[in-house]
Design an enzyme around this catalytic site. Structure first.
Site, PDB file in Angstrom:
ATOM      1  N   CYS A 106      11.054 -13.419   6.324  1.00  0.00           N
ATOM      2  CA  CYS A 106      10.190 -14.220   5.305  1.00  0.00           C
ATOM      3  C   CYS A 106      11.543 -15.172   4.696  1.00  0.00           C
ATOM      4  O   CYS A 106      11.206 -16.216   3.953  1.00  0.00           O
ATOM      5  CB  CYS A 106       9.922 -13.343   4.252  1.00  0.00           C
ATOM      6  SG  CYS A 106      10.760 -12.165   3.538  1.00  0.00           S
ATOM      7  N   CYS A 112       4.746 -13.633   5.705  1.00  0.00           N
ATOM      8  CA  CYS A 112       5.012 -12.314   6.264  1.00  0.00           C
ATOM      9  C   CYS A 112       3.638 -11.974   6.942  1.00  0.00           C
ATOM     10  O   CYS A 112       2.523 -12.038   6.201  1.00  0.00           O
ATOM     11  CB  CYS A 112       5.592 -11.171   4.937  1.00  0.00           C
ATOM     12  SG  CYS A 112       5.618  -9.608   5.529  1.00  0.00           S
ATOM     13  N   ASP A 170      16.802 -12.255 -11.308  1.00  0.00           N
ATOM     14  CA  ASP A 170      15.225 -11.628 -10.646  1.00  0.00           C
ATOM     15  C   ASP A 170      15.558 -11.201  -9.255  1.00  0.00           C
ATOM     16  O   ASP A 170      16.512 -11.611  -8.373  1.00  0.00           O
ATOM     17  CB  ASP A 170      14.298 -12.622 -10.870  1.00  0.00           C
ATOM     18  CG  ASP A 170      12.959 -11.861 -10.853  1.00  0.00           C
ATOM     19  OD1 ASP A 170      12.926 -10.551 -10.738  1.00  0.00           O
ATOM     20  OD2 ASP A 170      11.733 -12.603 -11.133  1.00  0.00           O
ATOM     21  N   ASP A 171      14.812 -10.409  -8.844  1.00  0.00           N
ATOM     22  CA  ASP A 171      14.768  -9.941  -7.387  1.00  0.00           C
ATOM     23  C   ASP A 171      14.129 -11.091  -6.280  1.00  0.00           C
ATOM     24  O   ASP A 171      15.097 -11.178  -5.301  1.00  0.00           O
ATOM     25  CB  ASP A 171      13.872  -8.776  -7.227  1.00  0.00           C
ATOM     26  CG  ASP A 171      12.356  -9.021  -7.207  1.00  0.00           C
ATOM     27  OD1 ASP A 171      12.104  -8.961  -8.622  1.00  0.00           O
ATOM     28  OD2 ASP A 171      11.596  -9.480  -6.456  1.00  0.00           O
ATOM     29  N   CYS A 221      14.521  -6.451   8.959  1.00  0.00           N
ATOM     30  CA  CYS A 221      13.713  -7.566   9.176  1.00  0.00           C
ATOM     31  C   CYS A 221      13.749  -8.678   7.939  1.00  0.00           C
ATOM     32  O   CYS A 221      14.092  -8.217   6.665  1.00  0.00           O
ATOM     33  CB  CYS A 221      12.286  -7.491   9.267  1.00  0.00           C
ATOM     34  SG  CYS A 221      11.198  -8.861   9.259  1.00  0.00           S
ATOM     35  N   CYS A 229       0.876  -1.292   0.141  1.00  0.00           N
ATOM     36  CA  CYS A 229       0.089  -0.107   0.172  1.00  0.00           C
ATOM     37  C   CYS A 229       0.791   1.271   0.181  1.00  0.00           C
ATOM     38  O   CYS A 229       1.937   1.027   0.418  1.00  0.00           O
ATOM     39  CB  CYS A 229      -0.748   0.325   1.359  1.00  0.00           C
ATOM     40  SG  CYS A 229      -2.129  -1.242   1.327  1.00  0.00           S
ATOM     41  N   CYS A 248      11.750  -3.543   6.916  1.00  0.00           N
ATOM     42  CA  CYS A 248      11.481  -4.587   5.805  1.00  0.00           C
ATOM     43  C   CYS A 248      12.565  -4.450   4.564  1.00  0.00           C
ATOM     44  O   CYS A 248      12.781  -3.720   4.097  1.00  0.00           O
ATOM     45  CB  CYS A 248      10.157  -4.602   5.287  1.00  0.00           C
ATOM     46  SG  CYS A 248       9.836  -5.693   3.854  1.00  0.00           S
ATOM     47  N   SER A 267      11.933  -5.103 -11.686  1.00  0.00           N
ATOM     48  CA  SER A 267      12.583  -5.006 -10.293  1.00  0.00           C
ATOM     49  C   SER A 267      13.778  -6.021 -10.224  1.00  0.00           C
ATOM     50  O   SER A 267      14.707  -6.044  -9.661  1.00  0.00           O
ATOM     51  CB  SER A 267      11.691  -5.746  -9.174  1.00  0.00           C
ATOM     52  OG  SER A 267      10.853  -6.838  -9.949  1.00  0.00           O
TER      53      SER A 267
HETATM   54  S1  SF4 Z   1       8.727 -10.815   6.789  1.00  0.00           S
HETATM   55 FE1  SF4 Z   1       9.929 -10.164   4.999  1.00  0.00          FE
HETATM   56  S2  SF4 Z   1       8.526  -9.229   3.565  1.00  0.00           S
HETATM   57 FE2  SF4 Z   1       7.698  -9.222   5.785  1.00  0.00          FE
HETATM   58  S3  SF4 Z   1       8.403  -7.363   6.831  1.00  0.00           S
HETATM   59 FE3  SF4 Z   1      10.035  -8.961   7.370  1.00  0.00          FE
HETATM   60  S4  SF4 Z   1      11.339  -8.798   5.379  1.00  0.00           S
HETATM   61 FE4  SF4 Z   1       9.492  -7.581   4.900  1.00  0.00          FE
END
Ligand code: SF4
Length: 460
Positions: A439, A386, A349-350, A436, A2, A241, A288
């Protein structure tokens, strides 16, 4: 994901917010909306489905253009992580009564929204945006109609991440970032004008003034005369993130002081060092994967070519609802046979999330004559869901969770080999210590988080 936007000042709030939203279109393409406040203390909103140009066409905005005394407003582009794909969850959401009304636009996910709805007696709340609006309003009422005080204590209740813009009927605009700092948010302020955008690139374009990023836990309020800056007293482990660098944000944006494009090129450089391969040509998966492919080419010495052409009008596949993704692939990519035919391709790719798009691309490259296809991925294997802003509810959707072995993944996507960046490579590329990576690692920055229970209970 968003995108959120806002403006308060003597300029044309509707045009300014719409132009910021256009610059944030890549953060959400399912719905868009604007809410404005007028001097007489009322709030009016217009929301619609689709891209900004569809949802906020002149016909739809007509109502707002006819209002007298607009002092400011907020806007939103939606990428759904809960509450369904095409429904009443379009933001800003307006709640309140005659003593205080608020409009809320937020970016992120409130993972525990269903249990919060129960705990606060809100009944069945469809989606986290609605819950967040109701909760914030309840807290503000209990604290003397004070949204800033409410935002200070909000982190006590929330599991998840949010960057938020609130418009009040007082009127004032308040922005805040959760203390983890998961999602980007920036402001630009001078001459009694406040511009707000999820990403700095949008402010570079829409605001005549310098921008700055909102800090984790920071709360900024502007009523048209004075700007107040404060902080939530609740501290959390700061963990922006990393996927904002990998995929979400625009390459011309800055997040935590780091330019997204530069970090992506460095991801490609690290990738070429960590998992080198032979090849005749590096081809990015646009858009990307492009910056990482440039980095890979630089370090490997393998020339880069545009072998895949993207139709930008189709939209971003990753943030499209699952039912739309096959359709999007069919129309999104074109392939340049003269670049591909007879070559050993290094396809960069990313990220690979579900694996279906990558398999389709590899298959198509082979159909037009690729001799070998070696897939290189700028991020580590995406293995865990996530709860802070990406629409991946279940581990079973993730190819790297289902297939732990890289050879199995290569077979599944029909590539000759696959190689990923490591966490260390990614950390080095971004260049800041606290991020973070949940994921990729499954290590969520919340104490005592029951991922299995959350995965089961979270309603998309
Ligand atoms: S889990 Fe992955 S996508 Fe979600 S906030 Fe953490 S780094 Fe970002």
């Amino acid at each position: 994901m968003c995108g959120i936007a806002g403006y308060m000042g003597s300029g044309n709030a509707i045009s300014i917010i719409t132009s910021i939203l256009l610059e944030l279109q890549h953060r959400g393409q399912e719905a868009a909306g604007i809410a404005v406040a007028t001097r007489d203390g009322s709030i009016h909103r217009v929301v619609g489905k689709g891209l900004v140009v569809e949802a906020l066409s002149y016909e739809n905005l007509y109502l707002l253009y006819n209002l007298d005394g607009i002092v400011g407003g907020i806007g939103h582009v939606r990428y759904s992580t809960s509450g369904g794909y095409l429904d009443s969850q379009a933001q800003p959401i307006v709640v309140g009564d005659n003593s205080l009304k608020i409009a809320v636009a937020f970016n992120g996910t409130i993972a525990n929204y269903a249990s919060l709805a129960k705990a606060f007696g809100f009944g069945n709340v469809n989606g986290d945006a609605k819950l967040l609006s109701m909760l914030l309003y309840r807290l503000a009422k209990e604290l003397g109609n004070d949204v800033v005080e409410a935002l200070k204590i909000l982190p006590m209740y929330v599991v998840g991440g949010y960057s938020i813009a609130v418009l009040t009927s007082e009127p004032r605009v308040v922005v805040a970032k959760d203390p983890h700092g998961f999602r980007p948010l920036s402001i630009s302020f001078a001459n009694n004008e406040l511009y707000i955008a999820s990403e700095t690139a949008a402010l570079e374009i829409a605001s005549p003034y310098p921008w700055r990023e909102v800090l984790p836990g920071e709360i900024i309020s502007f009523d048209g005369r004075s700007l107040e800056q404060t902080k939530s007293p609740i501290s959390r482990f700061v963990s922006p993130c990393v996927f904002e660098y990998v995929y979400f944000s625009r390459p011309d944006s800055v997040f935590n002081g780091v330019n997204i494009y530069v970090s992506r090129v460095r991801m490609g450089e690290e990738l070429a060092k960590e998992v080198p391969t032979n090849g005749d040509v590096v081809i990015p998966v646009p858009d990307s994967g492009r910056a990482a492919a440039i980095g890979f080419s630089k370090v490997s010495g393998i020339p880069i070519e545009e072998g895949i052409v993207v139709n930008k009008y189709v939209g971003r596949g990753f943030i499209a609802p699952p039912t739309m993704r096959d359709f999007i692939f069919r129309f999104k990519y074109g392939f340049v046979k003269d670049v591909v035919n007879g070559k050993r391709i290094v396809l960069v790719d990313d990220s690979i999330v579900r694996g279906t798009t990558m398999r389709n691309i590899v298959r198509r490259l082979r159909e037009i004559g690729a001799r070998e296809v070696h897939v290189r991925v700028a991020s580590p294997p995406f293995r865990y869901p996530c709860f802070m802003g990406i629409d991946v509810a279940s581990r079973d959707e993730l190819i790297a969770w289902r297939l732990m072995d890289l050879d199995d993944i290569a077979r599944a996507i029909e590539a000759d080999s696959v190689g990923y960046n490591s966490i260390q490579g990614l950390r080095k590329a971004v260049g800041i210590p606290l991020l973070c990576y949940a994921c990729f690692t499954g290590l969520y920055p919340f104490r005592g988080l029951d991922v299995d229970a959350l995965e089961k209970s979270f309603v998309r």
